[in-house]
Design an enzyme around this catalytic site. Structure first.
Site, short mmCIF file in Angstrom:
data_model
loop_
_atom_site.label_atom_id
_atom_site.label_comp_id
_atom_site.label_asym_id
_atom_site.label_seq_id
_atom_site.Cartn_x
_atom_site.Cartn_y
_atom_site.Cartn_z
N HIS A 135 -9.86 -5.08 9.72
CA HIS A 135 -10.48 -4.88 8.41
C HIS A 135 -11.84 -4.19 8.53
O HIS A 135 -12.63 -4.25 7.59
CB HIS A 135 -10.71 -6.22 7.71
N GLU A 160 0.81 -1.23 0.00
CA GLU A 160 0.00 0.00 0.00
C GLU A 160 0.84 1.27 0.00
O GLU A 160 0.50 2.26 -0.66
CB GLU A 160 -0.95 0.00 1.20
#
Length: 721
Positions: A525, A455
């Site tokens: 998450h 990321e």
């Protein structure tokens, strides 16, 4: 019996050393330029340290004295259209590229101050002093120097933080069909940082035209490289990523030039990235005018040995040997450089009683400038067609929310070739893990890019693309929790870039992600990022609750010159709601909330899926409440008129959000409402949020962790009571 076979990486690792023959055949004009640049940068840095000693530099000043050979040697191998970014110790990197740009690579030692040379030195010194005439208008200082016209993308205070950004510039060069390259300068301390290694991998996988230039000065502040790295020759990392790498004596500018020319030739040919490690030495401490030996982490003898290899002397001695300059010419060059810097310092300062120096008051930036340019003024959106579902006169049809996402992104990619989509699996699984990019890879195979799981690297690449200006990237993070994996790029880079570099650096980046509470994915998450990102200046944040709104808000996001976080919700993806039948080109402006339900007893402020849950709860209870879908969540875009009009009518506020109280978005909003509208409130602002903990995997514990319709109903009952 086992058999061992020695393996060798595909990429070469080369040590390059210059010889007398190289100096003998070097172009005299190039050597004159090299010597002139070295002296100008040395004199510049010495003047900076003088001003530090006088207390006139606010904050750190990481001088490059001793390290000039790496920057000057490499810059001479670059073209005007090549771009560079650099580190916190980046004065020499910035100046080497800027001087090369302004002089078109020719500086004569007997006339080193020509054309724009003086102006470059003046503006750079002004920036380091924090003054308005500086390149970033005083906001960047020593560690943030940016001059795009010269190819200076920006130096960076975060160790390794600029490396992923250089990938974006390299991507833009490659996909604009040029053979220009990007160079990212950083120190050996950055070589162990995850985002740097991610960048190596991504650049190699995509064959991006980027040169990673490592200045190995052996010390990260006071810690020696051998204390923290088992392989202190950091260019050894390159072959492991399939990147050809060079090691060179950075105190020898000609060797640096030769290595850079070899590396750049391969990069321009389309072979992909390269690494150069230049062994250099900073003569002074991490910051300021004291030597490192004064702090006890290295010896005076070590410093003296390195100074014998001074790059200025190395070039001068070889020019003397060839008869290209005289001792008097060298002394004159040194005098002119010192005199120029003395004059520039005098122009930026004035003498006080006692002959002390102070900054000229007229050169300070105005305090009113502090918040100017955190975001743009949105003038790029002037004249767009605005529509709202409630007043839309065209045909509406029901469509799944997730399909509307793919529809509008596809439409924008069709009409604007600058739009690029990148993220993990966005090119697979029929549109990524949720189908939001369905069909786009088939239609735009070169502009839908599946990334490695990295990321920091691919958001940095997207930010660099955006700052370059030739592309408008849409980056997808599979879950918002992954922002913390890439936190430097989210908060220190993309969010701060415009303001930090003077308020004029557009960052047209869209970052998409989804709230997934209730799906059983657990603590790492399931977060709602609105609260944390809203506390980071620079970002715009939108949170559409209907597909009609998503289309209009995404069109606005992709036309906006600021970074925009687009928050989605998995609960909405499969819901069918009205969208325009054949219209994907309208806009919904930032900063315009929507009243979803009218009422007179309380104002509910909410967003995303909680809009629908609030409406259901209010309808079931028959509560006389007004429900406002905020849609825009950043501080600059909040619709205070709609909020104020409602609160003045109802005199009560309930802020409804699903996520954890600790990362709540509504906390600051409640405070702001009570500051702005205290006289209109009959009671303190009420809040519906999740608990303190992040959602767990257990279905029961997960549901207990976040807010839903039941919690809204309970709050409304308590309000009525």
């Amino acid at each position: 019996m086992s058999k061992a076979k020695r393996l060798s990486p595909k990429a070469e690792w080369i040590e390059l050393v210059s010889e007398k023959a190289d100096w003998d055949k070097a172009d005299p004009a190039m050597l004159g330029t090299m010597l002139s640049s070295l002296h100008l940068i040395r004199a510049f840095e010495e003047k900076v340290l003088d001003l530090v000693g006088e207390g006139l530099v606010h904050g750190p000043a990481h001088s490059s004295i001793g390290q000039e050979g790496g920057a000057v040697g490499s810059a001479l191998a670059l073209r005007v259209d090549d771009q560079v970014n650099g580190s916190h110790r980046g004065h020499h990197q910035f100046l080497a590229k800027a001087l090369n740009y302004a002089t078109r690579g020719v500086i004569e030692p007997d006339h080193p101050i020509v054309g724009d040379t003086r102006g470059i030195l003046y503006k750079t010194l002004a920036e380091i002093l924090g003054l308005a005439p500086g390149y970033c208008k005083g906001r960047g200082g020593s560690m943030h120097l940016r001059w795009v016209e010269a190819g200076g993308l920006g130096t960076n205070a975060i160790v390794g933080g600029g490396v992923p950004l250089a990938l974006g510039a390299a991507f833009a060069h490659k996909h604009s069909n040029t053979d220009a390259i990007a160079v990212s300068y950083f120190g050996e301390g950055a070589i162990n940082i995850g985002s740097v290694l991610e960048s190596f991998n991504l650049a190699a996988a995509w064959k991006l035209p980027v040169l990673f230039f490592v200045e190995n000065n052996r010390y990260a502040v006071a810690t020696h490289v051998e204390e923290v790295t088992a392989e202190p020759s950091v260019s050894a990392r390159g072959p492991g990523f399939g990147i050809p790498s060079w090691r060179v004596d950075g105190m020898d500018p000609l060797a640096v030039l030769l290595a850079t020319q070899a590396a750049v030739a391969g990069i321009r040919s389309g072979a992909g990235p390269a690494i150069i490690e230049a062994d250099v030495y900073r003569y002074f401490h991490q910051s300021g005018p004291m030597p490192g030996s004064a702090f006890g982490y290295r010896t005076k003898q070590e410093e003296a040995e390195w100074k014998k290899r001074d790059p200025l002397d190395r070039v001068a001695d070889n020019m003397l040997r060839r008869g290209l300059i005289t001792r008097e010419g060298i002394e004159n060059l040194r005098h002119v450089a010192l005199q120029t810097m003395a004059e520039l310092a005098d122009e930026l300062t004035e003498r006080t009683e006692g002959n002390k120096r102070k900054i000229r008051p007229s050169l300070w930036p105005s305090p009113d400038f502090i918040d100017v340019g955190i975001r743009g003024d949105l003038s790029e959106l002037n004249g767009v067609r605005v529509e709202e579902q409630a007043s839309y006169t065209g045909q509406l049809v029901d469509r799944k929310f997730v399909d509307a996402i793919a529809d509008v992104i596809g439409r924008r990619m069709e009409s604007d070739p600058r739009v690029v989509v990148l993220g993990e699996d966005v090119h697979r699984l029929k549109g990524g893990t949720n189908g939001a990019t369905r069909g786009l890879k088939d239609r735009f195979p070169e502009r839908v890019l599946g990334t490695p799981i990295s990321e920091a690297a691919f958001l940095g690449l997207g930010t660099g693309m955006a700052m370059d200006g030739r592309f408008r990237p849409i980056v997808e993070f599979m879950y918002p929790d992954f922002m913390w994996v890439a936190a430097d790029q989210v908060f220190n880079q993309a969010g701060k870039a415009r303001h930090m570099f003077g308020g004029e650096s557009a960052v047209p980046l869209v970052l998409r992600t989804k709230v997934a509470m209730g799906t059983g994915y657990g603590s790492q998450h399931s977060m709602d990022p609105a609260g944390v990102v809203s506390s980071s200046p620079g970002w715009r944040i939108i949170a559409p609750s209907t597909p009609f709104d998503y289309v209009g808000l995404m069109n606005t996001a992709l036309a906006c010159n600021d970074p925009v976080l687009v928050i989605e919700h998995v609960d909405l993806y499969q819901q069918s709601m009205p969208v325009a039948a054949d219209d994907l080109d309208y806009f919904i402006p930032f900063g315009k909330a929507a009243v979803r339900r009218t009422g007179s007893k309380a104002t509910i402020l909410t967003y995303l899926s909680m809009v629908h849950r609030a409406i259901e709860a209010a309808d079931e209870l028959g509560a006389d409440v007004e429900i406002i879908d905020l849609r825009s969540l950043d501080r600059a875009s909040l619709d205070w008129k709609t909020i104020s009009d409602s609160v003045i009518k109802t005199n009560n506020v309930i802020i409804v959000e699903q996520g954890a109280r600790g990362t709540s978005w509504g906390g600051w909003l409640a405070d702001e409402i009570q500051r702005r509208l205290f006289d209109w409130l009959d009671q303190p602002v009420q809040r519906v949020t999740g608990g303190e903990a992040s959602p767990s995997i257990s279905k029961v514990l997960e549901r207990a962790a976040f807010a839903g319709k039941e919690e809204i109903s309970a709050s409304l009952r308590e309000f009525v009571r």
